[in-house]
Design a protein around this motif. Sequence first.
Motif, PDB file in Angstrom:
ATOM      1  N   LEU A  92       4.947  -6.077  -2.682  1.00 26.14           N
ATOM      2  CA  LEU A  92       4.455  -4.870  -3.326  1.00 26.14           C
ATOM      3  C   LEU A  92       3.423  -4.219  -2.419  1.00 26.14           C
ATOM      4  O   LEU A  92       2.474  -4.886  -1.982  1.00 26.14           O
ATOM      5  CB  LEU A  92       3.783  -5.193  -4.665  1.00 26.14           C
ATOM      6  N   THR A  93       3.609  -2.942  -2.117  1.00 23.42           N
ATOM      7  CA  THR A  93       2.601  -2.167  -1.412  1.00 23.42           C
ATOM      8  C   THR A  93       1.982  -1.253  -2.463  1.00 23.42           C
ATOM      9  O   THR A  93       2.668  -0.405  -3.040  1.00 23.42           O
ATOM     10  CB  THR A  93       3.209  -1.369  -0.249  1.00 23.42           C
ATOM     11  N   VAL A  94       0.704  -1.489  -2.742  1.00 22.80           N
ATOM     12  CA  VAL A  94       0.044  -0.909  -3.910  1.00 22.80           C
ATOM     13  C   VAL A  94      -1.036   0.081  -3.473  1.00 22.80           C
ATOM     14  O   VAL A  94      -2.021  -0.320  -2.843  1.00 22.80           O
ATOM     15  CB  VAL A  94      -0.587  -2.029  -4.773  1.00 22.80           C
ATOM     16  N   PRO A  95      -0.878   1.366  -3.829  1.00 22.59           N
ATOM     17  CA  PRO A  95      -1.912   2.344  -3.502  1.00 22.59           C
ATOM     18  C   PRO A  95      -3.166   2.124  -4.357  1.00 22.59           C
ATOM     19  O   PRO A  95      -3.093   1.466  -5.404  1.00 22.59           O
ATOM     20  CB  PRO A  95      -1.250   3.686  -3.832  1.00 22.59           C
ATOM     21  N   PRO A  96      -4.315   2.658  -3.939  1.00 29.43           N
ATOM     22  CA  PRO A  96      -5.566   2.426  -4.674  1.00 29.43           C
ATOM     23  C   PRO A  96      -5.492   2.794  -6.156  1.00 29.43           C
ATOM     24  O   PRO A  96      -6.097   2.114  -6.987  1.00 29.43           O
ATOM     25  CB  PRO A  96      -6.577   3.327  -3.955  1.00 29.43           C
ATOM     26  N   THR A  97      -4.727   3.832  -6.502  1.00 30.87           N
ATOM     27  CA  THR A  97      -4.643   4.256  -7.906  1.00 30.87           C
ATOM     28  C   THR A  97      -4.037   3.174  -8.798  1.00 30.87           C
ATOM     29  O   THR A  97      -4.280   3.169  -9.994  1.00 30.87           O
ATOM     30  CB  THR A  97      -3.805   5.543  -8.056  1.00 30.87           C
ATOM     31  N   LEU A  98      -3.248   2.264  -8.217  1.00 28.17           N
ATOM     32  CA  LEU A  98      -2.625   1.189  -8.985  1.00 28.17           C
ATOM     33  C   LEU A  98      -3.259  -0.165  -8.676  1.00 28.17           C
ATOM     34  O   LEU A  98      -2.770  -1.205  -9.115  1.00 28.17           O
ATOM     35  CB  LEU A  98      -1.121   1.136  -8.698  1.00 28.17           C
ATOM     36  N   ALA A  99      -4.361  -0.135  -7.901  1.00 23.23           N
ATOM     37  CA  ALA A  99      -5.048  -1.384  -7.548  1.00 23.23           C
ATOM     38  C   ALA A  99      -6.471  -1.336  -8.116  1.00 23.23           C
ATOM     39  O   ALA A  99      -6.668  -1.510  -9.312  1.00 23.23           O
ATOM     40  CB  ALA A  99      -5.025  -1.593  -6.034  1.00 23.23           C
ATOM     41  N   TYR A 100      -7.448  -1.068  -7.254  1.00 23.84           N
ATOM     42  CA  TYR A 100      -8.845  -1.132  -7.681  1.00 23.84           C
ATOM     43  C   TYR A 100      -9.530   0.226  -7.665  1.00 23.84           C
ATOM     44  O   TYR A 100     -10.754   0.303  -7.615  1.00 23.84           O
ATOM     45  CB  TYR A 100      -9.597  -2.152  -6.820  1.00 23.84           C
ATOM     46  N   GLY A 101      -8.746   1.305  -7.716  1.00 25.69           N
ATOM     47  CA  GLY A 101      -9.303   2.639  -7.859  1.00 25.69           C
ATOM     48  C   GLY A 101      -9.804   3.240  -6.555  1.00 25.69           C
ATOM     49  O   GLY A 101      -9.659   2.661  -5.484  1.00 25.69           O
ATOM     50  N   PRO A 102     -10.389   4.425  -6.655  1.00 26.97           N
ATOM     51  CA  PRO A 102     -10.824   5.153  -5.460  1.00 26.97           C
ATOM     52  C   PRO A 102     -12.045   4.523  -4.798  1.00 26.97           C
ATOM     53  O   PRO A 102     -12.718   3.670  -5.389  1.00 26.97           O
ATOM     54  CB  PRO A 102     -11.156   6.545  -6.002  1.00 26.97           C
ATOM     55  N   VAL A 103     -12.331   4.975  -3.582  1.00 22.01           N
ATOM     56  CA  VAL A 103     -13.520   4.538  -2.861  1.00 22.01           C
ATOM     57  C   VAL A 103     -14.726   4.725  -3.768  1.00 22.01           C
ATOM     58  O   VAL A 103     -14.824   5.720  -4.487  1.00 22.01           O
ATOM     59  CB  VAL A 103     -13.693   5.363  -1.555  1.00 22.01           C
ATOM     60  N   GLY A 104     -15.629   3.749  -3.756  1.00 19.82           N
ATOM     61  CA  GLY A 104     -16.825   3.851  -4.571  1.00 19.82           C
ATOM     62  C   GLY A 104     -16.622   3.350  -5.989  1.00 19.82           C
ATOM     63  O   GLY A 104     -17.485   3.522  -6.850  1.00 19.82           O
ATOM     64  N   GLY A 105     -15.484   2.716  -6.242  1.00 20.64           N
ATOM     65  CA  GLY A 105     -15.180   2.243  -7.587  1.00 20.64           C
ATOM     66  C   GLY A 105     -15.885   0.970  -7.994  1.00 20.64           C
ATOM     67  O   GLY A 105     -15.677   0.462  -9.083  1.00 20.64           O
ATOM     68  N   GLY A 106     -16.693   0.413  -7.110  1.00 24.44           N
ATOM     69  CA  GLY A 106     -17.470  -0.756  -7.480  1.00 24.44           C
ATOM     70  C   GLY A 106     -16.822  -2.090  -7.137  1.00 24.44           C
ATOM     71  O   GLY A 106     -17.422  -3.131  -7.281  1.00 24.44           O
ATOM     72  N   HIS A 107     -15.573  -2.083  -6.685  1.00 18.35           N
ATOM     73  CA  HIS A 107     -14.888  -3.312  -6.274  1.00 18.35           C
ATOM     74  C   HIS A 107     -14.804  -3.286  -4.748  1.00 18.35           C
ATOM     75  O   HIS A 107     -14.610  -2.224  -4.167  1.00 18.35           O
ATOM     76  CB  HIS A 107     -13.490  -3.348  -6.902  1.00 18.35           C
ATOM     77  N   PRO A 108     -14.929  -4.437  -4.088  1.00 23.84           N
ATOM     78  CA  PRO A 108     -14.836  -4.450  -2.620  1.00 23.84           C
ATOM     79  C   PRO A 108     -13.526  -3.846  -2.088  1.00 23.84           C
ATOM     80  O   PRO A 108     -13.482  -3.379  -0.953  1.00 23.84           O
ATOM     81  CB  PRO A 108     -14.938  -5.934  -2.251  1.00 23.84           C
ATOM     82  N   LEU A 109     -12.464  -3.860  -2.900  1.00 27.46           N
ATOM     83  CA  LEU A 109     -11.172  -3.334  -2.454  1.00 27.46           C
ATOM     84  C   LEU A 109     -10.896  -1.921  -2.980  1.00 27.46           C
ATOM     85  O   LEU A 109      -9.803  -1.398  -2.796  1.00 27.46           O
ATOM     86  CB  LEU A 109     -10.050  -4.286  -2.867  1.00 27.46           C
ATOM     87  N   SER A 110     -11.890  -1.298  -3.617  1.00 25.14           N
ATOM     88  CA  SER A 110     -11.723   0.082  -4.084  1.00 25.14           C
ATOM     89  C   SER A 110     -11.379   0.987  -2.905  1.00 25.14           C
ATOM     90  O   SER A 110     -11.960   0.862  -1.827  1.00 25.14           O
ATOM     91  CB  SER A 110     -13.008   0.581  -4.745  1.00 25.14           C
ATOM     92  N   GLY A 111     -10.424   1.881  -3.126  1.00 26.60           N
ATOM     93  CA  GLY A 111     -10.037   2.838  -2.093  1.00 26.60           C
ATOM     94  C   GLY A 111      -9.046   2.304  -1.081  1.00 26.60           C
ATOM     95  O   GLY A 111      -8.637   3.021  -0.173  1.00 26.60           O
ATOM     96  N   LYS A 112      -8.641   1.056  -1.223  1.00 32.22           N
ATOM     97  CA  LYS A 112      -7.743   0.444  -0.237  1.00 32.22           C
ATOM     98  C   LYS A 112      -6.323   0.297  -0.776  1.00 32.22           C
ATOM     99  O   LYS A 112      -6.123  -0.050  -1.929  1.00 32.22           O
ATOM    100  CB  LYS A 112      -8.267  -0.929   0.182  1.00 32.22           C
ATOM    101  N   THR A 113      -5.349   0.549   0.106  1.00 34.01           N
ATOM    102  CA  THR A 113      -3.958   0.228  -0.191  1.00 34.01           C
ATOM    103  C   THR A 113      -3.775  -1.251   0.129  1.00 34.01           C
ATOM    104  O   THR A 113      -4.239  -1.731   1.171  1.00 34.01           O
ATOM    105  CB  THR A 113      -3.003   1.095   0.640  1.00 34.01           C
ATOM    106  N   LEU A 114      -3.118  -1.975  -0.770  1.00 34.51           N
ATOM    107  CA  LEU A 114      -2.984  -3.422  -0.646  1.00 34.51           C
ATOM    108  C   LEU A 114      -1.518  -3.820  -0.597  1.00 34.51           C
ATOM    109  O   LEU A 114      -0.671  -3.180  -1.214  1.00 34.51           O
ATOM    110  CB  LEU A 114      -3.652  -4.101  -1.849  1.00 34.51           C
ATOM    111  N   ILE A 115      -1.248  -4.874   0.156  1.00 36.57           N
ATOM    112  CA  ILE A 115       0.100  -5.449   0.207  1.00 36.57           C
ATOM    113  C   ILE A 115       0.022  -6.848  -0.393  1.00 36.57           C
ATOM    114  O   ILE A 115      -0.838  -7.647  -0.006  1.00 36.57           O
ATOM    115  CB  ILE A 115       0.620  -5.545   1.650  1.00 36.57           C
ATOM    116  N   PHE A 116       0.904  -7.107  -1.340  1.00 35.28           N
ATOM    117  CA  PHE A 116       1.006  -8.438  -1.928  1.00 35.28           C
ATOM    118  C   PHE A 116       2.409  -8.965  -1.690  1.00 35.28           C
ATOM    119  O   PHE A 116       3.383  -8.228  -1.859  1.00 35.28           O
ATOM    120  CB  PHE A 116       0.771  -8.396  -3.439  1.00 35.28           C
ATOM    121  N   VAL A 117       2.511 -10.230  -1.304  1.00 37.52           N
ATOM    122  CA  VAL A 117       3.797 -10.922  -1.298  1.00 37.52           C
ATOM    123  C   VAL A 117       3.692 -11.940  -2.423  1.00 37.52           C
ATOM    124  O   VAL A 117       2.814 -12.807  -2.418  1.00 37.52           O
ATOM    125  CB  VAL A 117       4.102 -11.581   0.051  1.00 37.52           C
TER     126      VAL A 117
END
Length: 124
Positions: A92-117
């Motif tokens: 799964l390649t997950v854009p920030p809107t479906l992960a931890y939200g936009p930059v500044g969202g309070g999570h270390p991964l906010s604003g980042k696109t993430l890949i999960f296997v």
Amino acid sequence: MSENTNQKPEVDAPEGPAPEQLEIVDIVEGSGDVATAGSKVDVHYLGVEYETGEEFDSSWSRGQSINFPLNNLIKGWQDGIPGMKVGGRRKLTVPPTLAYGPVGGGHPLSGKTLIFVIDLLGVS
């Protein structure tokens, strides 16, 4: 990527801009029970940042799968796991809107696109 679902997957560094929509790629098609939106899932997973390819989390590194109700997980997993069969491996390649939200969202991964296997070990 390795297709041996008994060992930790490897993710090649992606090229090009990060996708703006959820991308779902089946690496190994499972043959067991099918995960649904209401399932509790038992999974092994690897998570890496799209931009850097750096691993940020892995159940493999802890030596233990996780077991969670799907509706407790990030939206990218809620949308990307249903339809997957036990025994399968899915990327799964997950854009920030479906992960931890936009930059500044309070999570270390906010604003980042993430890949999960994700390896689906069981559903209930």
